[in-house]
Design a protein around this motif. Structure first.
Motif, PDB file in Angstrom:
ATOM      1  N   GLU A 109     -44.485  82.315 -78.824  1.00  0.00           N
ATOM      2  CA  GLU A 109     -45.355  83.693 -78.757  1.00  0.00           C
ATOM      3  C   GLU A 109     -44.823  84.548 -77.748  1.00  0.00           C
ATOM      4  N   MET A 110     -44.725  85.948 -78.335  1.00  0.00           N
ATOM      5  CA  MET A 110     -44.381  87.003 -77.733  1.00  0.00           C
ATOM      6  C   MET A 110     -45.646  87.847 -77.361  1.00  0.00           C
ATOM      7  N   SER A 111     -45.966  88.545 -76.313  1.00  0.00           N
ATOM      8  CA  SER A 111     -47.366  89.217 -76.208  1.00  0.00           C
ATOM      9  C   SER A 111     -46.556  90.505 -75.202  1.00  0.00           C
ATOM     10  N   ASP A 112     -47.241  91.590 -75.378  1.00  0.00           N
ATOM     11  CA  ASP A 112     -46.887  92.762 -74.397  1.00  0.00           C
ATOM     12  C   ASP A 112     -48.145  93.161 -73.823  1.00  0.00           C
ATOM     13  N   SER A 113     -49.048  92.478 -73.515  1.00  0.00           N
ATOM     14  CA  SER A 113     -50.276  92.899 -72.703  1.00  0.00           C
ATOM     15  C   SER A 113     -49.912  92.777 -71.225  1.00  0.00           C
ATOM     16  N   GLY A 114     -49.519  94.210 -70.737  1.00  0.00           N
ATOM     17  CA  GLY A 114     -49.408  94.454 -69.257  1.00  0.00           C
ATOM     18  C   GLY A 114     -47.844  94.088 -68.883  1.00  0.00           C
ATOM     19  N   ALA A 115     -47.372  93.213 -69.436  1.00  0.00           N
ATOM     20  CA  ALA A 115     -45.891  92.846 -69.254  1.00  0.00           C
ATOM     21  C   ALA A 115     -45.525  92.196 -70.560  1.00  0.00           C
ATOM     22  N   TYR A 116     -44.159  91.817 -70.633  1.00  0.00           N
ATOM     23  CA  TYR A 116     -43.794  91.545 -71.968  1.00  0.00           C
ATOM     24  C   TYR A 116     -43.356  89.820 -71.680  1.00  0.00           C
ATOM     25  N   THR A 117     -44.160  89.048 -72.347  1.00  0.00           N
ATOM     26  CA  THR A 117     -44.362  87.648 -71.857  1.00  0.00           C
ATOM     27  C   THR A 117     -43.992  86.609 -73.078  1.00  0.00           C
ATOM     28  N   VAL A 118     -43.073  85.682 -73.011  1.00  0.00           N
ATOM     29  CA  VAL A 118     -42.635  85.049 -74.074  1.00  0.00           C
ATOM     30  C   VAL A 118     -42.754  83.395 -73.644  1.00  0.00           C
ATOM     31  N   ARG A 119     -43.549  82.769 -74.605  1.00  0.00           N
ATOM     32  CA  ARG A 119     -43.781  81.391 -74.469  1.00  0.00           C
ATOM     33  C   ARG A 119     -43.155  80.682 -75.634  1.00  0.00           C
ATOM     34  N   VAL A 120     -42.150  79.628 -75.079  1.00  0.00           N
ATOM     35  CA  VAL A 120     -41.658  78.680 -76.155  1.00  0.00           C
ATOM     36  C   VAL A 120     -42.155  77.375 -75.592  1.00  0.00           C
ATOM     37  N   VAL A 121     -42.736  76.698 -76.664  1.00  0.00           N
ATOM     38  CA  VAL A 121     -43.335  75.415 -76.631  1.00  0.00           C
ATOM     39  C   VAL A 121     -42.677  74.361 -77.460  1.00  0.00           C
ATOM     40  N   ASP A 122     -42.335  73.117 -76.938  1.00  0.00           N
ATOM     41  CA  ASP A 122     -41.721  72.036 -77.585  1.00  0.00           C
ATOM     42  C   ASP A 122     -42.557  70.938 -77.619  1.00  0.00           C
ATOM     43  N   ARG A 123     -42.565  69.920 -78.316  1.00  0.00           N
ATOM     44  CA  ARG A 123     -43.385  68.991 -78.135  1.00  0.00           C
ATOM     45  C   ARG A 123     -42.785  67.538 -77.733  1.00  0.00           C
ATOM     46  N   ALA A 124     -41.820  67.437 -77.026  1.00  0.00           N
ATOM     47  CA  ALA A 124     -41.227  66.454 -76.546  1.00  0.00           C
ATOM     48  C   ALA A 124     -41.800  65.939 -75.438  1.00  0.00           C
ATOM     49  N   PRO A 125     -41.640  64.638 -74.824  1.00  0.00           N
ATOM     50  CA  PRO A 125     -42.274  64.115 -73.696  1.00  0.00           C
ATOM     51  C   PRO A 125     -41.855  64.740 -72.664  1.00  0.00           C
ATOM     52  N   ILE A 126     -42.920  65.198 -71.713  1.00  0.00           N
ATOM     53  CA  ILE A 126     -42.677  66.069 -70.343  1.00  0.00           C
ATOM     54  C   ILE A 126     -41.479  65.587 -69.528  1.00  0.00           C
ATOM     55  N   GLU A 127     -41.413  64.037 -69.486  1.00  0.00           N
ATOM     56  CA  GLU A 127     -40.395  63.450 -68.953  1.00  0.00           C
ATOM     57  C   GLU A 127     -38.905  63.896 -69.393  1.00  0.00           C
ATOM     58  N   ALA A 128     -39.021  63.927 -70.591  1.00  0.00           N
ATOM     59  CA  ALA A 128     -37.529  64.383 -71.237  1.00  0.00           C
ATOM     60  C   ALA A 128     -37.383  65.781 -70.659  1.00  0.00           C
ATOM     61  N   GLU A 134     -44.227  73.904 -71.897  1.00  0.00           N
ATOM     62  CA  GLU A 134     -44.300  75.292 -72.205  1.00  0.00           C
ATOM     63  C   GLU A 134     -43.282  76.147 -71.236  1.00  0.00           C
ATOM     64  N   VAL A 135     -42.321  77.014 -71.899  1.00  0.00           N
ATOM     65  CA  VAL A 135     -41.401  77.612 -71.053  1.00  0.00           C
ATOM     66  C   VAL A 135     -42.107  78.985 -71.039  1.00  0.00           C
ATOM     67  N   ARG A 136     -42.460  79.756 -69.849  1.00  0.00           N
ATOM     68  CA  ARG A 136     -43.102  80.842 -70.080  1.00  0.00           C
ATOM     69  C   ARG A 136     -42.331  82.149 -69.384  1.00  0.00           C
ATOM     70  N   MET A 137     -41.893  82.994 -69.883  1.00  0.00           N
ATOM     71  CA  MET A 137     -40.905  84.016 -69.304  1.00  0.00           C
ATOM     72  C   MET A 137     -41.752  85.652 -69.248  1.00  0.00           C
ATOM     73  N   VAL A 138     -41.185  86.180 -68.178  1.00  0.00           N
ATOM     74  CA  VAL A 138     -42.101  87.540 -68.361  1.00  0.00           C
ATOM     75  C   VAL A 138     -41.194  88.521 -67.720  1.00  0.00           C
ATOM     76  N   TRP A 139     -41.045  89.794 -68.276  1.00  0.00           N
ATOM     77  CA  TRP A 139     -40.414  90.788 -68.056  1.00  0.00           C
ATOM     78  C   TRP A 139     -41.167  91.963 -67.597  1.00  0.00           C
ATOM     79  N   PRO A 140     -41.151  92.975 -66.852  1.00  0.00           N
ATOM     80  CA  PRO A 140     -41.948  94.241 -66.915  1.00  0.00           C
ATOM     81  C   PRO A 140     -41.474  95.073 -67.825  1.00  0.00           C
ATOM     82  N   VAL A 141     -42.646  95.716 -68.049  1.00  0.00           N
ATOM     83  CA  VAL A 141     -42.486  97.146 -69.442  1.00  0.00           C
ATOM     84  C   VAL A 141     -42.724  98.213 -68.406  1.00  0.00           C
ATOM     85  N   ARG A 142     -42.446  99.356 -69.379  1.00  0.00           N
ATOM     86  CA  ARG A 142     -42.638 100.637 -68.879  1.00  0.00           C
ATOM     87  C   ARG A 142     -43.726 101.250 -69.705  1.00  0.00           C
ATOM     88  N   ARG A 143     -44.741 102.200 -69.417  1.00  0.00           N
ATOM     89  CA  ARG A 143     -45.562 102.460 -70.057  1.00  0.00           C
ATOM     90  C   ARG A 143     -45.769 103.904 -70.168  1.00  0.00           C
TER      91      ARG A 143
END
Length: 144
Positions: A66-85, A135-144
């Motif tokens: 999921e990629m969103s540009d609300s205030g900053a550019y946020t990308v979420r990558v979700v896997d379904r493997a056990p968290i321990e892995a 969930e791996v969540r990454m955020v980058w600043p944006v210029r408005r």
């Protein structure tokens, strides 16, 4: 504000598409041009890691991005493997990681966090809110 959602089968061939879409959305969102290589590498690494985990555990579930540009550019990558892995290999010290006899997929998931931390200043890794996975969540600043 725009949100782009992708899901793809856990096959390495789909990672390239996620990177291309991610950079296009980042550019449209206003991420500085000099950060776009970082965005491309980070999305590629997070998706490669998720695909490797799915393959390692024989999961057919799609990888979700999921990629969103609300205030900053946020990308979420979700896997379904056990968290321990997801967390297990990342917690190994480098000298122990070097001693392990790991499959290529296992090595990819373990090294992934170290690479992501180098690419992304604002990085969060946490269990998904519902069900099993990370969930791996990454955020980058944006210029408005």
């Amino acid at each position: 504000m725009a949100t782009v959602k992708l899901s793809f089968s856990p096959a390495p061939v789909h990672v390239r598409t996620a990177r291309l879409v991610g950079v296009a959305v980042a550019r449209r969102a206003g991420v500085r041009e000099d950060l776009l290589d970082e965005v491309r590498l980070a999305i590629g690494e997070a998706c490669t890691r998720a695909v490797a985990l799915h393959r390692q555990y024989g999961l057919a579930d799609p990888v979700y991005v999921e990629m969103s540009d609300s205030g900053a550019y946020t990308v979420r990558v979700v896997d379904r493997a056990p968290i321990e892995a997801s967390i297990g290999l990342a917690a190994l010290p480098p000298d122990e990681l070097a001693k392990e006899s790991l499959s290529e997929d296992a090595l990819t998931t373990g090294v992934g966090f170290a690479l992501l931390a180098g690419f992304v200043e604002d990085l969060q890794v946490r269990p998904v809110e519902e069900g099993v996975g990370t969930e791996v969540r990454m955020v980058w600043p944006v210029r408005r």
